[in-house]
Motif scaffolding. Structure first.
Motif, PDB file in Angstrom:
ATOM      1  N   LEU A  74       0.868  -1.202  -0.157  1.00  0.00           N
ATOM      2  CA  LEU A  74      -0.014  -0.181  -0.019  1.00  0.00           C
ATOM      3  C   LEU A  74       0.812   1.260   0.108  1.00  0.00           C
ATOM      4  N   LEU A  75       2.067   1.005  -0.477  1.00  0.00           N
ATOM      5  CA  LEU A  75       3.034   2.214  -0.087  1.00  0.00           C
ATOM      6  C   LEU A  75       2.663   3.550  -1.079  1.00  0.00           C
ATOM      7  N   ASP A  76       2.149   3.009  -2.458  1.00  0.00           N
ATOM      8  CA  ASP A  76       1.977   4.100  -3.220  1.00  0.00           C
ATOM      9  C   ASP A  76       0.765   4.818  -3.001  1.00  0.00           C
ATOM     10  N   TYR A  77      -0.088   4.083  -2.107  1.00  0.00           N
ATOM     11  CA  TYR A  77      -1.366   4.831  -1.817  1.00  0.00           C
ATOM     12  C   TYR A  77      -1.183   5.620  -0.474  1.00  0.00           C
ATOM     13  N   ALA A  78      -0.099   5.183   0.416  1.00  0.00           N
ATOM     14  CA  ALA A  78       0.352   6.171   1.420  1.00  0.00           C
ATOM     15  C   ALA A  78       0.885   7.591   0.805  1.00  0.00           C
ATOM     16  N   TYR A  79       1.638   7.462  -0.356  1.00  0.00           N
ATOM     17  CA  TYR A  79       2.344   8.655  -0.948  1.00  0.00           C
ATOM     18  C   TYR A  79       1.043   9.705  -1.289  1.00  0.00           C
ATOM     19  N   ASP A 105       9.116   6.814  -7.733  1.00  0.00           N
ATOM     20  CA  ASP A 105       9.095   5.478  -7.035  1.00  0.00           C
ATOM     21  C   ASP A 105       8.199   4.403  -7.525  1.00  0.00           C
ATOM     22  N   PHE A 106       6.859   4.875  -8.137  1.00  0.00           N
ATOM     23  CA  PHE A 106       5.967   3.922  -8.594  1.00  0.00           C
ATOM     24  C   PHE A 106       5.342   3.961 -10.031  1.00  0.00           C
ATOM     25  N   PRO A 107       6.129   3.915 -10.972  1.00  0.00           N
ATOM     26  CA  PRO A 107       5.769   4.236 -12.307  1.00  0.00           C
ATOM     27  C   PRO A 107       4.602   3.455 -12.712  1.00  0.00           C
ATOM     28  N   GLU A 108       4.355   2.346 -12.146  1.00  0.00           N
ATOM     29  CA  GLU A 108       3.212   1.587 -12.737  1.00  0.00           C
ATOM     30  C   GLU A 108       1.958   1.763 -11.758  1.00  0.00           C
ATOM     31  N   SER A 109       2.133   2.475 -10.776  1.00  0.00           N
ATOM     32  CA  SER A 109       0.929   2.753  -9.987  1.00  0.00           C
ATOM     33  C   SER A 109      -0.456   3.241 -10.783  1.00  0.00           C
TER      34      SER A 109
END
Length: 183
Positions: A74-79, A105-109
């Protein structure tokens, strides 16, 4: 160590409304609920605080989540939610940095399509209309966003930017284009 959903579902609302549940209701319901890991509990706390418009509490939780769980799914959601908390707190420069970090950091998010709109909005809310116009025009022309849920709002904000710059004919044209495209 697992934290029960009881702590999340019933304790967190108590932070915002202490009289919302009686002790008996809380104890009865807690026996029927699954448990969460510490990372899930922290993320959920941030999310509930965000939904309750307690942006400072949410931001603290999401920043802690980012620090403590750098490998979590869930790190991308936290950002994302950290950036949204910063937007809601009118800290637009910091929000853009958080969104840029998410992009890097999350180019595929799956969140990236929304991020571009929020970055443009950050300039709009700062009344940096020239930059907002540039950002909105890039999004408007990009085929990936032709059916995006935020596109109608983009047209309205773009028109407003032109109004603020006293470019009334262009603003009217954008508003008409929005009407023909979305109504």
């Amino acid at each position: 160590m697992k934290v029960s959903l009881f702590c999340l579902v019933f304790s967190i609302p108590l932070l915002f409304n202490p009289s919302s549940l009686t002790e008996q209701e809380t104890l009865h319901q807690s026996d029927q609920l699954p448990s969460f890991s510490k990372s899930q509990a922290l993320f959920y706390f941030g999310y509930v605080a965000y939904q309750a418009k307690a942006y400072n509490k949410a931001l603290v939780a999401f920043r802690q989540f980012i620090t403590d769980y750098p490998e979590d799914i869930l790190l991308d959601y936290a950002y994302f939610y950290s950036g949204m908390c910063l937007m809601e707190s009118s800290l637009y420069e910091e929000a853009r940095k958080m969104f840029d970090r998410l992009k890097t950091d999350f180019p595929e998010s799956l969140l990236l399509t929304d991020i571009e709109f929020f970055i443009a909005d950050s300039y709009y809310f700062q009344e940096k209309y020239d930059t907002a116009i540039q950002q909105y025009l890039v999004l408007k022309k990009d085929k990936r966003y032709k059916k995006h849920r935020l596109l109608p709002e983009l047209y309205l904000k773009l028109g407003h930017c032109y109004e603020q710059k006293k470019q009334f004919k262009t603003a009217r044209d954008v508003y008409h284009q929005a009407q023909f495209t979305f109504i």
